[in-house]
Design a protein around this motif. Sequence first.
Motif, PDB file in Angstrom:
ATOM      1  N   THR A 196      32.215-140.845  23.075  1.00 50.95           N
ATOM      2  CA  THR A 196      32.677-142.047  22.227  1.00 50.95           C
ATOM      3  C   THR A 196      31.411-142.360  21.061  1.00 50.95           C
ATOM      4  OG1 THR A 196      32.718-144.364  22.365  1.00 50.95           O
ATOM      5  CG2 THR A 196      31.246-143.621  24.042  1.00 50.95           C
ATOM      6  N   HIS A 197      32.063-142.536  19.852  1.00 52.72           N
ATOM      7  CA  HIS A 197      31.273-142.946  18.735  1.00 52.72           C
ATOM      8  C   HIS A 197      31.435-144.477  18.437  1.00 52.72           C
ATOM      9  CE1 HIS A 197      30.521-138.868  18.380  1.00 52.72           C
ATOM     10  NE2 HIS A 197      29.750-138.779  17.368  1.00 52.72           N
ATOM     11  N   LEU A 198      32.159-145.376  19.476  1.00 52.76           N
ATOM     12  CA  LEU A 198      32.398-146.673  19.356  1.00 52.76           C
ATOM     13  C   LEU A 198      31.382-147.370  20.251  1.00 52.76           C
ATOM     14  CD1 LEU A 198      36.213-146.817  19.253  1.00 52.76           C
ATOM     15  CD2 LEU A 198      34.753-146.730  17.475  1.00 52.76           C
ATOM     16  N   ASN A 218      45.428-146.935  27.202  1.00 50.61           N
ATOM     17  CA  ASN A 218      44.682-148.164  26.414  1.00 50.61           C
ATOM     18  C   ASN A 218      43.815-147.618  25.474  1.00 50.61           C
ATOM     19  OD1 ASN A 218      44.157-150.750  25.589  1.00 50.61           O
ATOM     20  ND2 ASN A 218      42.359-150.863  27.004  1.00 50.61           N
ATOM     21  N   PHE A 219      44.138-146.157  24.590  1.00 52.16           N
ATOM     22  CA  PHE A 219      43.186-145.652  23.837  1.00 52.16           C
ATOM     23  C   PHE A 219      43.396-146.194  22.510  1.00 52.16           C
ATOM     24  CE2 PHE A 219      42.311-141.518  21.738  1.00 52.16           C
ATOM     25  CZ  PHE A 219      40.996-141.486  22.012  1.00 52.16           C
ATOM     26  N   ILE A 220      42.038-146.404  21.698  1.00 51.90           N
ATOM     27  CA  ILE A 220      42.299-146.906  20.429  1.00 51.90           C
ATOM     28  C   ILE A 220      41.400-146.071  19.650  1.00 51.90           C
ATOM     29  CG2 ILE A 220      42.656-149.293  20.938  1.00 51.90           C
ATOM     30  CD1 ILE A 220      39.301-149.506  20.306  1.00 51.90           C
ATOM     31  N   GLY A 221      41.057-144.769  19.906  1.00 54.58           N
ATOM     32  CA  GLY A 221      40.416-143.609  19.279  1.00 54.58           C
ATOM     33  C   GLY A 221      38.941-143.824  19.778  1.00 54.58           C
ATOM     34  N   HIS A 222      38.102-142.945  19.527  1.00 53.37           N
ATOM     35  CA  HIS A 222      36.704-142.845  19.859  1.00 53.37           C
ATOM     36  C   HIS A 222      35.750-142.706  18.609  1.00 53.37           C
ATOM     37  CE1 HIS A 222      36.182-143.274  23.866  1.00 53.37           C
ATOM     38  NE2 HIS A 222      36.862-142.331  24.394  1.00 53.37           N
ATOM     39  N   GLY A 223      36.209-142.396  17.564  1.00 56.13           N
ATOM     40  CA  GLY A 223      35.463-142.239  16.180  1.00 56.13           C
ATOM     41  C   GLY A 223      34.972-140.893  16.242  1.00 56.13           C
ATOM     42  N   ALA A 272      35.787-145.524  28.546  1.00 54.86           N
ATOM     43  CA  ALA A 272      37.057-145.909  28.020  1.00 54.86           C
ATOM     44  C   ALA A 272      38.016-144.798  27.965  1.00 54.86           C
ATOM     45  CB  ALA A 272      36.946-146.418  26.623  1.00 54.86           C
ATOM     46  N   THR A 273      38.373-144.286  29.097  1.00 54.36           N
ATOM     47  CA  THR A 273      39.094-142.989  29.432  1.00 54.36           C
ATOM     48  C   THR A 273      40.655-143.434  29.487  1.00 54.36           C
ATOM     49  OG1 THR A 273      38.557-142.698  31.694  1.00 54.36           O
ATOM     50  CG2 THR A 273      37.025-141.898  29.859  1.00 54.36           C
ATOM     51  N   GLU A 295      45.149-134.226  18.019  1.00 53.18           N
ATOM     52  CA  GLU A 295      44.486-133.144  19.232  1.00 53.18           C
ATOM     53  C   GLU A 295      43.479-133.841  19.966  1.00 53.18           C
ATOM     54  OE1 GLU A 295      42.190-131.984  15.015  1.00 53.18           O
ATOM     55  OE2 GLU A 295      44.274-133.153  15.878  1.00 53.18           O
ATOM     56  N   PHE A 296      42.970-135.029  19.801  1.00 58.77           N
ATOM     57  CA  PHE A 296      41.959-135.371  20.458  1.00 58.77           C
ATOM     58  C   PHE A 296      42.306-136.370  21.713  1.00 58.77           C
ATOM     59  CE2 PHE A 296      39.981-135.017  16.558  1.00 58.77           C
ATOM     60  CZ  PHE A 296      39.113-133.859  16.560  1.00 58.77           C
ATOM     61  N   ASN A 297      41.525-136.732  22.576  1.00 60.94           N
ATOM     62  CA  ASN A 297      41.985-137.391  23.863  1.00 60.94           C
ATOM     63  C   ASN A 297      40.811-138.260  24.184  1.00 60.94           C
ATOM     64  OD1 ASN A 297      40.122-136.449  26.457  1.00 60.94           O
ATOM     65  ND2 ASN A 297      40.228-134.602  24.884  1.00 60.94           N
ATOM     66  N   PRO A 298      41.036-139.243  25.224  1.00 55.38           N
ATOM     67  CA  PRO A 298      39.953-140.331  25.629  1.00 55.38           C
ATOM     68  C   PRO A 298      38.791-139.780  26.280  1.00 55.38           C
ATOM     69  CG  PRO A 298      42.275-140.766  26.332  1.00 55.38           C
ATOM     70  CD  PRO A 298      42.307-139.395  25.868  1.00 55.38           C
TER      71      PRO A 298
END
Length: 629
Positions: A370-372, A382-387, A377-378, A406-409
């Motif tokens: 995660t970059h947040l 309820n996935f809002i992206g990880h940056g 947060a997997t 293509e990305f995932n939690p």
Amino acid sequence: MSFKYVRSLLAVILCMTASTAFSNRSVVCEDYNPLRTAFFGDTHIHSRYSLDASTQDTRTTPEQAYEFARGKKLGVQPWDENGKALRYLQLSRPLDFAMVSDHAELLGEVSVCNNPDSELYSSWQCWMLRDFPRGGYFLFNLVGMSEGKRLGFCGENGELCRKAAIGPWQQIQAAAESANDRCQFTSFIGYEWTGAPDSQNIHRNVIFKNSQVPELPVSYIDGPSAEQLFQSLEEECRSNESGCDALTIPHNSNLSNGLMFPTVIKDGTPITSEDAKLRASYEKLVEVMQHKGSSECYFSQDAPLGNADELCNFEQLPYNQFSGRTFSFMKEAPKSNGGFLRQVLVEGLQQEKKLGENPFKFGMIASTDTHLGAPGATDEDNFIGHGGAGSPNKDKVKAGLPDALEFNPGGLAVLWAEENTRESLFAAMQRREAYGTSGPRISVRFFGGHDYPENLCKSHDFIKEGYTRGVPMGGDLTISEKAPSFAISALKDPGTKNSPGTSLQRVQVIKGWIDNKGQSREKVFEVAGNPDNGASVDLNTCERKGEGYASLCTVWQDPEFNPEQSAFYYTRVIENPSCRWSQYICSASKVDCSKPETIDEGLEGCCSPDHQPIIQERAWSSPIWYTPS
């Protein structure tokens, strides 16, 4: 100096010594379990101190990341004019352990460029990083992580930036020390060593055993090869008498284009047994999955029917290096020799035959990346992206899908340990009694031995017998003419009251070995459950349908065992089908791909041929190795 003063001084020293001895003395936790407990965590977390996170306006501090891991609500970008977050995240279940792993590279550069009091703040490079963050990111990333150099404003030998890195590094340590709550929550000090030659990922997370750490983290700029990282850690950590120790965890090798695990050193000469031994002493674990895809095994999109393991087509990225996402002329499809772990594990057996040492003898974990600053947060729903990989969502809440399709939690790391302490969890990592999941909290036990009774699953002493009669995941089987047997138990994620866990579908054992002709081989065995149980998902509602299993248990013996062939075995536990994060959003938005008017802005990915609406979440155990005499 009076006798009274000396006596008082000695008393103070004795009290301090006694206090230190008492505080360092190991106290067994109340819930200490000699048969070990599964602790869930995340060892791949970026905060505001990381270059890529900072350019996406992540403001999470390491302290806040640890608070989030323990269950506290976290505000994330975008922010309003008063600095108030427009989005919030909170875990439905806290984690047991975590490690903030900010990039060692550019730690000082990011600090000075965001500090108005720094004499380097007004440099053109810092101005670019602040006012044109995407361009600044590419510039800093190219120089620091790809070329392994310092930027020009850092002064002779980069001393100005090295000095500036001391403050953030001390704050990262302080946050981990403050958050560490013996028996309740464990926080490790660590960082990411971020090598990316020609944009090919050879990153590693460095995790320290305790609070004894080097003055500055060893970066790719300091040592631009894995061998130099290991050697530097030997000199700056293990060789001193402070008690410092560390492990390095390679991550998302699916983007390494085969460079993550070389069998030659930097000058091109083959590795020696000493090289292999040094690497194996640090790389006990590897990251099988994270935000940027799964690295377990290769799947060919061009010929899926010809692939022996169709379940390898799980969160596989469509390119083999990260630059392929941004620049079309650099985009190449993944290759079978691109760093996928199953192939690397078999290569480890080959190297052991040559050198007498296996350099790639690692267990498996997973994490988020995660970059947040939002560890754990997997949840797919309820996935809002990880940056850091997809859309930064810096200026406004992005419409539609919040991250690149293509990305995932990401996943979770799980350690079998006696108690939730640094000592116990680090020991679990060292012996590789660990596994990874793609997000769910599936419980997996995997033991290997030679005389497990067939009815062991009916015994109340399953775990005790597993240890007594054999070795747990991550271990080595003793030499025997008798075919090994494996005791496997899997429990579904119980979930929460509002979000029950998904039932299990099946358990597999994956075997890799070297045959009598010296060829690398692999095979997947179905050992429990039912792959044809008819479970499905309603794509309109994401309701899961069909029967599954709350638990699966078996004792399995290798029917093709050859005592003269080196081999490894690991378990893969598969859940029933469920909606992927993107489909949850597409479903909630009532997208109907046959009706263009239902496809709102940002939801075009719902109807992309690359969109996979259904996934089967899973867990991967660490291997157990068999080595003949």
